[in-house]
Design a protein around this motif. Structure first.
Motif, PDB file in Angstrom:
ATOM      1  N   ARG A 167     -14.148   4.507 -10.150  1.00  0.00           N
ATOM      2  CA  ARG A 167     -12.832   4.293 -10.771  1.00  0.00           C
ATOM      3  C   ARG A 167     -11.707   4.707  -9.831  1.00  0.00           C
ATOM      4  NH1 ARG A 167     -14.954   6.941 -15.189  1.00  0.00           N
ATOM      5  NH2 ARG A 167     -13.553   8.681 -14.794  1.00  0.00           N
ATOM      6  N   GLU A 168     -11.854   5.897  -9.253  1.00  0.00           N
ATOM      7  CA  GLU A 168     -10.761   6.458  -8.469  1.00  0.00           C
ATOM      8  C   GLU A 168     -10.578   5.738  -7.131  1.00  0.00           C
ATOM      9  OE1 GLU A 168     -11.965  10.515  -8.346  1.00  0.00           O
ATOM     10  OE2 GLU A 168     -11.554  10.830 -10.482  1.00  0.00           O
ATOM     11  N   ARG A 169     -11.681   5.387  -6.470  1.00  0.00           N
ATOM     12  CA  ARG A 169     -11.565   4.672  -5.195  1.00  0.00           C
ATOM     13  C   ARG A 169     -10.975   3.290  -5.423  1.00  0.00           C
ATOM     14  NH1 ARG A 169     -17.333   6.709  -2.422  1.00  0.00           N
ATOM     15  NH2 ARG A 169     -16.831   8.916  -2.720  1.00  0.00           N
ATOM     16  N   GLY A 170     -11.397   2.650  -6.520  1.00  0.00           N
ATOM     17  CA  GLY A 170     -10.823   1.350  -6.859  1.00  0.00           C
ATOM     18  C   GLY A 170      -9.352   1.466  -7.195  1.00  0.00           C
ATOM     19  N   GLU A 171      -8.988   2.507  -7.934  1.00  0.00           N
ATOM     20  CA  GLU A 171      -7.582   2.718  -8.302  1.00  0.00           C
ATOM     21  C   GLU A 171      -6.710   2.850  -7.054  1.00  0.00           C
ATOM     22  OE1 GLU A 171      -4.832   6.262 -10.253  1.00  0.00           O
ATOM     23  OE2 GLU A 171      -6.974   6.176 -10.767  1.00  0.00           O
ATOM     24  N   GLY A 172      -7.172   3.654  -6.089  1.00  0.00           N
ATOM     25  CA  GLY A 172      -6.389   3.851  -4.864  1.00  0.00           C
ATOM     26  C   GLY A 172      -6.263   2.563  -4.062  1.00  0.00           C
ATOM     27  N   PHE A 173      -7.375   1.809  -3.979  1.00  0.00           N
ATOM     28  CA  PHE A 173      -7.362   0.540  -3.255  1.00  0.00           C
ATOM     29  C   PHE A 173      -6.345  -0.417  -3.862  1.00  0.00           C
ATOM     30  CE2 PHE A 173      -9.282  -3.794  -3.046  1.00  0.00           C
ATOM     31  CZ  PHE A 173      -9.087  -4.023  -1.686  1.00  0.00           C
ATOM     32  N   HIS A 174      -6.352  -0.514  -5.192  1.00  0.00           N
ATOM     33  CA  HIS A 174      -5.435  -1.448  -5.853  1.00  0.00           C
ATOM     34  C   HIS A 174      -3.989  -0.967  -5.805  1.00  0.00           C
ATOM     35  CE1 HIS A 174      -8.152  -4.562  -7.269  1.00  0.00           C
ATOM     36  NE2 HIS A 174      -9.063  -3.610  -7.355  1.00  0.00           N
ATOM     37  N   LYS A 175      -3.787   0.334  -5.697  1.00  0.00           N
ATOM     38  CA  LYS A 175      -2.417   0.836  -5.478  1.00  0.00           C
ATOM     39  C   LYS A 175      -1.830   0.230  -4.216  1.00  0.00           C
ATOM     40  CE  LYS A 175      -1.917   5.423  -7.591  1.00  0.00           C
ATOM     41  NZ  LYS A 175      -1.704   6.859  -7.301  1.00  0.00           N
ATOM     42  N   ALA A 176      -2.684   0.081  -3.205  1.00  0.00           N
ATOM     43  CA  ALA A 176      -2.221  -0.453  -1.922  1.00  0.00           C
ATOM     44  C   ALA A 176      -2.062  -1.970  -1.967  1.00  0.00           C
ATOM     45  CB  ALA A 176      -3.197  -0.055  -0.808  1.00  0.00           C
ATOM     46  N   VAL A 177      -3.054  -2.690  -2.518  1.00  0.00           N
ATOM     47  CA  VAL A 177      -3.072  -4.152  -2.332  1.00  0.00           C
ATOM     48  C   VAL A 177      -2.413  -4.954  -3.453  1.00  0.00           C
ATOM     49  CG1 VAL A 177      -5.165  -3.978  -0.933  1.00  0.00           C
ATOM     50  CG2 VAL A 177      -5.369  -4.516  -3.380  1.00  0.00           C
ATOM     51  N   ASP A 178      -2.305  -4.388  -4.645  1.00  0.00           N
ATOM     52  CA  ASP A 178      -1.856  -5.201  -5.783  1.00  0.00           C
ATOM     53  C   ASP A 178      -0.389  -5.619  -5.686  1.00  0.00           C
ATOM     54  OD1 ASP A 178      -4.347  -5.159  -6.825  1.00  0.00           O
ATOM     55  OD2 ASP A 178      -3.898  -3.865  -8.538  1.00  0.00           O
ATOM     56  N   GLU A 179       0.397  -4.863  -4.935  1.00  0.00           N
ATOM     57  CA  GLU A 179       1.825  -5.180  -4.834  1.00  0.00           C
ATOM     58  C   GLU A 179       2.121  -6.194  -3.726  1.00  0.00           C
ATOM     59  OE1 GLU A 179       4.004  -4.018  -7.105  1.00  0.00           O
ATOM     60  OE2 GLU A 179       2.200  -3.154  -8.015  1.00  0.00           O
ATOM     61  N   VAL A 180       1.086  -6.617  -3.005  1.00  0.00           N
ATOM     62  CA  VAL A 180       1.283  -7.549  -1.885  1.00  0.00           C
ATOM     63  C   VAL A 180       0.887  -8.944  -2.353  1.00  0.00           C
ATOM     64  CG1 VAL A 180       0.695  -8.075   0.504  1.00  0.00           C
ATOM     65  CG2 VAL A 180       0.820  -5.693  -0.252  1.00  0.00           C
ATOM     66  N   SER A 181       1.867  -9.834  -2.467  1.00  0.00           N
ATOM     67  CA  SER A 181       1.649 -11.136  -3.115  1.00  0.00           C
ATOM     68  C   SER A 181       0.682 -12.041  -2.362  1.00  0.00           C
ATOM     69  CB  SER A 181       2.987 -11.858  -3.307  1.00  0.00           C
ATOM     70  OG  SER A 181       3.634 -12.049  -2.057  1.00  0.00           O
ATOM     71  N   ASP A 182       0.597 -11.895  -1.050  1.00  0.00           N
ATOM     72  CA  ASP A 182      -0.257 -12.784  -0.266  1.00  0.00           C
ATOM     73  C   ASP A 182      -1.657 -12.223  -0.030  1.00  0.00           C
ATOM     74  OD1 ASP A 182       1.615 -14.805  -0.047  1.00  0.00           O
ATOM     75  OD2 ASP A 182       2.518 -13.984   1.761  1.00  0.00           O
ATOM     76  N   ILE A 183      -1.988 -11.136  -0.703  1.00  0.00           N
ATOM     77  CA  ILE A 183      -3.358 -10.611  -0.680  1.00  0.00           C
ATOM     78  C   ILE A 183      -4.026 -10.980  -1.998  1.00  0.00           C
ATOM     79  CG2 ILE A 183      -4.744  -8.496  -0.848  1.00  0.00           C
ATOM     80  CD1 ILE A 183      -4.027  -8.999   1.986  1.00  0.00           C
ATOM     81  N   GLU A 184      -5.187 -11.607  -1.917  1.00  0.00           N
ATOM     82  CA  GLU A 184      -5.917 -12.010  -3.114  1.00  0.00           C
ATOM     83  C   GLU A 184      -7.299 -11.352  -3.118  1.00  0.00           C
ATOM     84  OE1 GLU A 184      -7.619 -16.036  -5.359  1.00  0.00           O
ATOM     85  OE2 GLU A 184      -6.695 -16.193  -3.365  1.00  0.00           O
ATOM     86  N   VAL A 185      -7.595 -10.586  -4.162  1.00  0.00           N
ATOM     87  CA  VAL A 185      -8.938 -10.031  -4.331  1.00  0.00           C
ATOM     88  C   VAL A 185      -9.753 -11.118  -5.032  1.00  0.00           C
ATOM     89  CG1 VAL A 185     -10.341  -8.189  -5.308  1.00  0.00           C
ATOM     90  CG2 VAL A 185      -8.053  -7.674  -4.458  1.00  0.00           C
TER      91      VAL A 185
END
Length: 298
Positions: A167-185
């Motif tokens: 949960r926590e590692r995923g949370e930190g990862f998404h803190k970084a990438v979710d705000e960047v519009s041109d990054i798609e998981v």
């Protein structure tokens, strides 16, 4: 997770002989139980080794049990440790929710509990000793953003569902990438912190997503499995970032097969766990959260 502030719920020396018995049990070694989620993982083997070294240095007895990633077995293991007369319980949860029953069993016997590497959602614990998994996940995400120039398709391999580390590692990862519009998981799937599952899950993901640019795996074992899948598919130039800095992963970074791994210090986590257990047993106050530093190996 409920943390008991400050110190042990167990009266120091409560199961030792009275002061009048100078040759009694009060000179016996402190007995510490360590319940580990799995010893089929180099990270937890290193954690156990660090705990053992600290116990040997302090002349304490360390009793280690392996839950084999089975939450029911972990509850049973803890019951066994309680019957063996441990003074303090160190527990590395296989599942942060299911472990509550084991912690509550120790609570009923007034045995202080310290969670190690992964937290618990229930029961009363004296302290939690771990790296900052959220910060580590964010470090991994920021490195991927930097190397991709904030644009690309990324895969996330999750650890065991229900574990605090996942949960926590995923949370930190998404803190970084979710705000960047041109990054798609493009895919986010659990591979249970396991190398062989990392390989098979990645093989399945690649069937529909051959044009990925990066992978973040919640631990090195899954990252190494993902690399095997990439190599088998003939796919090159994918940025792979793991977590734990195991020996195999550090070598993969040196060989340029992995971009980076977030370095925890499992031996130090094990060492601090035993040192904290001894302080708690002596009635000393300890911090509710005892962090161990992280660094990025790249």
């Amino acid at each position: 997770m409920i943390i008991a502030a400050g110190c042990s719920t167990k009266a120091p020396g409560s199961d030792k002989a009275s002061d009048g018995d100078s040759n009694g049990k009060k000179d016996d070694k402190v007995k510490i139980g360590l319940s580990i989620s799995t010893l089929n993982n180099p990270f937890f083997v290193s954690l156990k080794d660090g705990a053992q070294k600290a116990a040997d240095a302090e002349e304490a007895e360390l009793v280690v049990v392996d839950a084999q990633n089975d939450s029911a077995k972990q509850v049973s293991d803890v019951e066994d440790l309680i019957q063996r007369g441990i003074d303090v319980l160190l527990i590395n949860p296989a599942d942060s929710s299911a472990v509550s029953a084991a912690i509550e069993s120790a609570n009923k016997e007034n045995i202080p509990v310290i969670t190690v590497d992964r937290s618990a959602e229930g029961g009363e614990v004296v302290a939690h000793i771990a790296s900052d998994n959220v910060a580590g996940g964010q470090m991994a995400g920021e490195l991927i953003l930097e190397q991709l120039g904030n644009k690309g398709k990324v895969v996330e391999l999750e650890g065991i569902p229900g574990s605090s580390a996942a949960r926590e590692r995923g949370e930190g990862f998404h803190k970084a990438v979710d705000e960047v519009s041109d990054i798609e998981v493009v895919a986010k799937q659990a591979a249970d912190f396991d190398r062989s599952k990392g390989l098979s899950v990645m093989e399945n993901i690649l069937q529909a997503n051959k044009d990925i640019q990066a992978i973040f795996a919640h631990n090195d074992e899954m990252a190494l499995g993902a690399i095997e899948a990439l190599e088998a598919a003939g796919i090159k130039d994918v940025i792979v970032v793991g977590f734990d800095a195991t020996d195999d992963a550090v070598k993969a970074v040196e060989d340029k097969k992995m971009a980076a791994t977030v370095a925890q210090k499992p031996e130090e986590i094990g060492q601090k766990s035993v040192e904290t257990a001894l302080k708690v047993n002596a009635g000393d106050k300890v911090d509710e959260f005892i962090p161990v530093d992280l660094e990025l190996v790249k």
